[in-house]
Enzyme design. Structure first.
Site, PDB file in Angstrom:
ATOM      1  N   ASN A  27       0.827  -1.202   0.000  1.00 10.00           N
ATOM      2  CA  ASN A  27       0.000   0.000   0.000  1.00 10.00           C
ATOM      3  C   ASN A  27       0.864   1.256   0.000  1.00 10.00           C
ATOM      4  O   ASN A  27       1.602   1.464  -0.966  1.00 10.00           O
ATOM      5  CB  ASN A  27      -1.085  -0.026   1.082  1.00 10.00           C
ATOM      6  CG  ASN A  27      -0.642  -0.277   2.489  1.00 10.00           C
ATOM      7  OD1 ASN A  27      -0.267  -1.396   2.839  1.00 10.00           O
ATOM      8  ND2 ASN A  27      -0.735   0.727   3.350  1.00 10.00           N
ATOM      9  N   ASP A  28       0.826   2.098   1.007  1.00 12.63           N
ATOM     10  CA  ASP A  28       1.356   3.460   0.928  1.00 12.63           C
ATOM     11  C   ASP A  28       2.825   3.544   0.495  1.00 12.63           C
ATOM     12  O   ASP A  28       3.668   2.782   0.989  1.00 12.63           O
ATOM     13  CB  ASP A  28       1.263   4.137   2.298  1.00 12.63           C
ATOM     14  CG  ASP A  28      -0.124   4.133   2.879  1.00 12.63           C
ATOM     15  OD1 ASP A  28      -1.010   3.469   2.318  1.00 12.63           O
ATOM     16  OD2 ASP A  28      -0.324   4.780   3.922  1.00 12.63           O
ATOM     17  N   TRP A  63      -3.816  -7.253   3.213  1.00 12.46           N
ATOM     18  CA  TRP A  63      -3.203  -6.334   4.168  1.00 12.46           C
ATOM     19  C   TRP A  63      -2.922  -7.011   5.501  1.00 12.46           C
ATOM     20  O   TRP A  63      -3.717  -7.816   5.983  1.00 12.46           O
ATOM     21  CB  TRP A  63      -4.107  -5.129   4.378  1.00 12.46           C
ATOM     22  CG  TRP A  63      -3.527  -4.091   5.293  1.00 12.46           C
ATOM     23  CD1 TRP A  63      -2.715  -3.047   4.950  1.00 12.46           C
ATOM     24  CD2 TRP A  63      -3.725  -3.983   6.707  1.00 12.46           C
ATOM     25  NE1 TRP A  63      -2.378  -2.313   6.051  1.00 12.46           N
ATOM     26  CE2 TRP A  63      -2.991  -2.864   7.150  1.00 12.46           C
ATOM     27  CE3 TRP A  63      -4.437  -4.737   7.636  1.00 12.46           C
ATOM     28  CZ2 TRP A  63      -2.964  -2.471   8.480  1.00 12.46           C
ATOM     29  CZ3 TRP A  63      -4.412  -4.356   8.974  1.00 12.46           C
ATOM     30  CH2 TRP A  63      -3.681  -3.229   9.383  1.00 12.46           C
ATOM     31  N   ASP A  74       1.252   9.369  10.472  1.00 13.25           N
ATOM     32  CA  ASP A  74       1.794   9.755   9.175  1.00 13.25           C
ATOM     33  C   ASP A  74       2.493  11.115   9.186  1.00 13.25           C
ATOM     34  O   ASP A  74       2.025  12.094   8.598  1.00 13.25           O
ATOM     35  CB  ASP A  74       0.691   9.744   8.114  1.00 13.25           C
ATOM     36  CG  ASP A  74      -0.112   8.452   8.110  1.00 13.25           C
ATOM     37  OD1 ASP A  74       0.430   7.432   8.568  1.00 13.25           O
ATOM     38  OD2 ASP A  74      -1.270   8.465   7.661  1.00 13.25           O
TER      39      ASP A  74
END
Length: 603
Positions: A137-138, A162, A262
């Site tokens: 993902n990110d 995930w 984040d």
């Protein structure tokens, strides 16, 4: 360069003129250039058609919804991933069930296509970055260091779904060809045992790199941690040392224990030369917000009394990004993150909304000398309620400043629309977007311009040009592009001004039209849809439409929408298929131009 360092193609910014991705009147044409992104070439046919609406009562208007093979049972426990752990939804299962409840599956039950290994093998792409297997993902901590572009990313080394989030790591010399390296960081301390989550890199003036990232503790509390290269002389940055002071930040009073994540790249404050970072969160009233911290050493932090920004009703802000852009049309380069505010500089604030999993941005003014706050130029298109980077699958994006190309480069996570069953069968899930350069549109001053990095053009081989093509309403015109597995398509459309002057004013107001309303590319209007069909079979039963749609308002002005229709993109019915897009600003004297990268590669 270290003699033992791997050989990768180097970035060449001189081989192609750095083009303004924006604007300018160009001759009506379509150029199709095959591109090969690997030494291995698997030949397939990527069909291409010009399209201008469809005739009533025949052809594509008569296409019925496409079904698939057998049925798949989806365990209830797999209906959601990530939410309980304190991050955004990481599964397509809820969206697929929503489609089933609306009639996508018989009796409202989710069905699945009868995939074969051969079909699944051709789903891998050649243009996009993706790891060899499993879930991704990110994008995390992108940077340029000692001759290499580095990309870290959220990765599950054990599965195509995930979970067990670690940091994968790859390096490149040109942002296109990548060498996969060993894991950079794994969840091995109490402060990140439930996940090494998203983080950002900051390169200090002395060359030192600091990496701040969110960790999920043994109790799933979100904390911020510091890591640095174990060997700063290693251009590959193979080993990372986590600080003994971790966690360096914990949720402050009033912030939820799972609403603090984040951290951004740091910037130097013009007021006191200390560093600033911002971290996303939300308040009890469901307003999205960005906290600001001050630090001198990245170990000790002071929470500033004011928020960088807050927007009511937008919910949790993930993956916040904050960077300057130049407002002078003569400055067609990116700005380093610590460029101070002032004349000729605006700041972009971007947030990834946990509520709808889209990336929103706004352009505004940063008060770096005073309260460390940011104010949008237009509150009506503030963060979370206005512009988006991308209207397709695109989330958790992150930019970095590239000192070699003097550009700001944008990465974004493109999640799957397949079912988890399909992901597990094919053994991987997700890609990263093509890296894009980002500039302010200085002609409008209200939006950003994005364009694939120039290195993509180095993949081009021979091409074909189709000039001065006239397409009439209701027509579909095939373009013979030969056989290729990757295409780089540039097309320019010029609308018949006589047709626009005679069209009925106020046919449908721009405020009432959107790409996802109606029948997508098969819905006929007075001025659209027109565009391209790609990845189409001979009978046009399977196709993806990329099209423009023009609306003439009651004031006589045209509003332009740019859309993609996936409703018939696959015969499978165990994936999310949508029509999406947005309106785009088109100035007087400009034609409508698009660029499409089409990729089929396989293993």
């Amino acid at each position: 360069m270290d003699g033992g360092a791997p050989l990768l193609p180097e970035t060449s910014l001189e081989s192609h003129q750095q083009r303004d991705p924006a604007r300018g009147k160009r001759r009506l044409s379509t150029t199709v250039l095959p591109a090969v992104a690997s030494a291995l070439v698997l030949v397939g046919l990527a069909a291409l058609f010009l399209v201008y609406g469809f005739k009533d009562g025949e052809g594509l208007d008569d296409v019925t919804p496409m079904g698939g093979g057998g049925r798949v049972e989806v365990a209830a426990a797999a209906s959601s991933r990530g939410v309980v752990e304190g991050v955004s939804e990481k599964s397509t299962i809820p969206a697929l069930h929503l489609g089933a409840s609306a009639g996508a599956g018989a009796g409202g039950k989710l069905q699945d296509y009868d995939w074969t290994n051969s079909m699944l093998s051709w789903q891998r792409t050649a243009f996009h970055f993706q790891p060899p297997n499993n879930w991704m993902n990110d994008p995390n901590g992108p940077l340029y260091y000692k001759g290499y572009y580095h990309l870290f990313y959220q990765w599950n080394p054990d599965s195509a779904v995930w979970g067990n989030i670690t940091w994968g790591h790859a390096v490149s010399r040109d942002l296109i060809h990548w060498l996969h390296l060993p894991l950079a960081m794994v969840p091995d301390h109490w402060y990140d045992i439930n996940g090494v989550w998203t983080g950002s890199a900051t390169q200090l003036p002395d060359g030192r790199i600091v990496m701040l990232y969110t960790g999920a503790t043994t109790e799933s509390v979100q904390v911020q941690n510091l890591a640095e290269p174990a060997d700063p002389n290693d251009p590959l940055l193979l080993h990372w040392a986590k600080s003994e002071a971790n966690p360096v930040l914990v949720p402050p009073p009033g912030v939820g224990l799972t609403d603090f994540r984040d951290p951004t790249t740091a910037w130097r404050s013009p007021a006191d030369s200390s560093w600033r970072i911002t971290i996303g969160s939300k308040n009890p009233d469901h307003a999205g917000l960005a906290l600001v911290y001050k630090t001198d050493d990245f170990l000790n932090y002071d929470l500033l009394p004011t928020l960088l920004h807050v927007v009511s009703g937008t919910g949790m802000w993930e993956c916040v990004d904050f960077y300057p852009v130049a407002t002078d049309p003569a400055i067609q380069v990116g700005l380093e993150t610590s460029t101070p505010p002032g004349a000729g500089v605006k700041h972009v604030l971007k947030a990834s909304l946990d509520d709808d999993r889209n990336d929103y941005y706004a352009i505004g003014t940063y008060d770096g000398e005073g309260a460390d706050t940011w104010t949008p130029d237009n509150a009506e298109i503030d963060v979370g309620i206005g512009l988006r980077y991308d209207y397709g699958k695109f989330y958790a994006s992150k930019t970095f400043y590239d000192p070699v190309g003097r550009r700001r480069v944008l990465w974004g996570w493109i999640g799957e629309t397949d079912s988890e069953r399909s992901d597990i069968l094919k053994g991987w899930a997700s890609v990263q977007s093509i890296p894009r350069t980002v500039l302010l549109d200085t002609k409008t001053g209200s939006n950003l311009l994005q364009w694939p990095v120039v290195e993509v053009e180095n993949l081009r081989m021979h091409g074909k040009k189709f000039n001065d093509i006239v397409i009439s309403p209701g027509s579909v015109m095939p373009l013979d592009v030969g056989k290729a597995t990757q295409l780089d398509i540039e097309a320019v459309f010029e609308v018949d001004t006589l047709a626009t002057s005679k069209s009925i004013t106020g046919e449908t107001g721009a405020a009432t039209y959107s790409c996802d309303m109606g029948a997508g590319a098969v819905g006929r209007g007075l001025l659209g849809p027109f565009g391209l069909l790609v990845l189409a079979d001979d009978d046009l039963l399977e196709r993806t439409a990329i099209f423009f749609y023009l609306i003439k308002g009651v004031n006589g002005n045209l509003t332009t929408f740019f859309c993609q229709d996936e409703l018939s993109s696959s015969k499978a019915n165990d994936l999310v298929k949508r029509v999406y897009g947005s309106l785009v600003p088109v100035l007087d004297g400009e034609n409508l131009a698009l660029r499409i990268l089409v990729s089929l590669f396989g293993y």
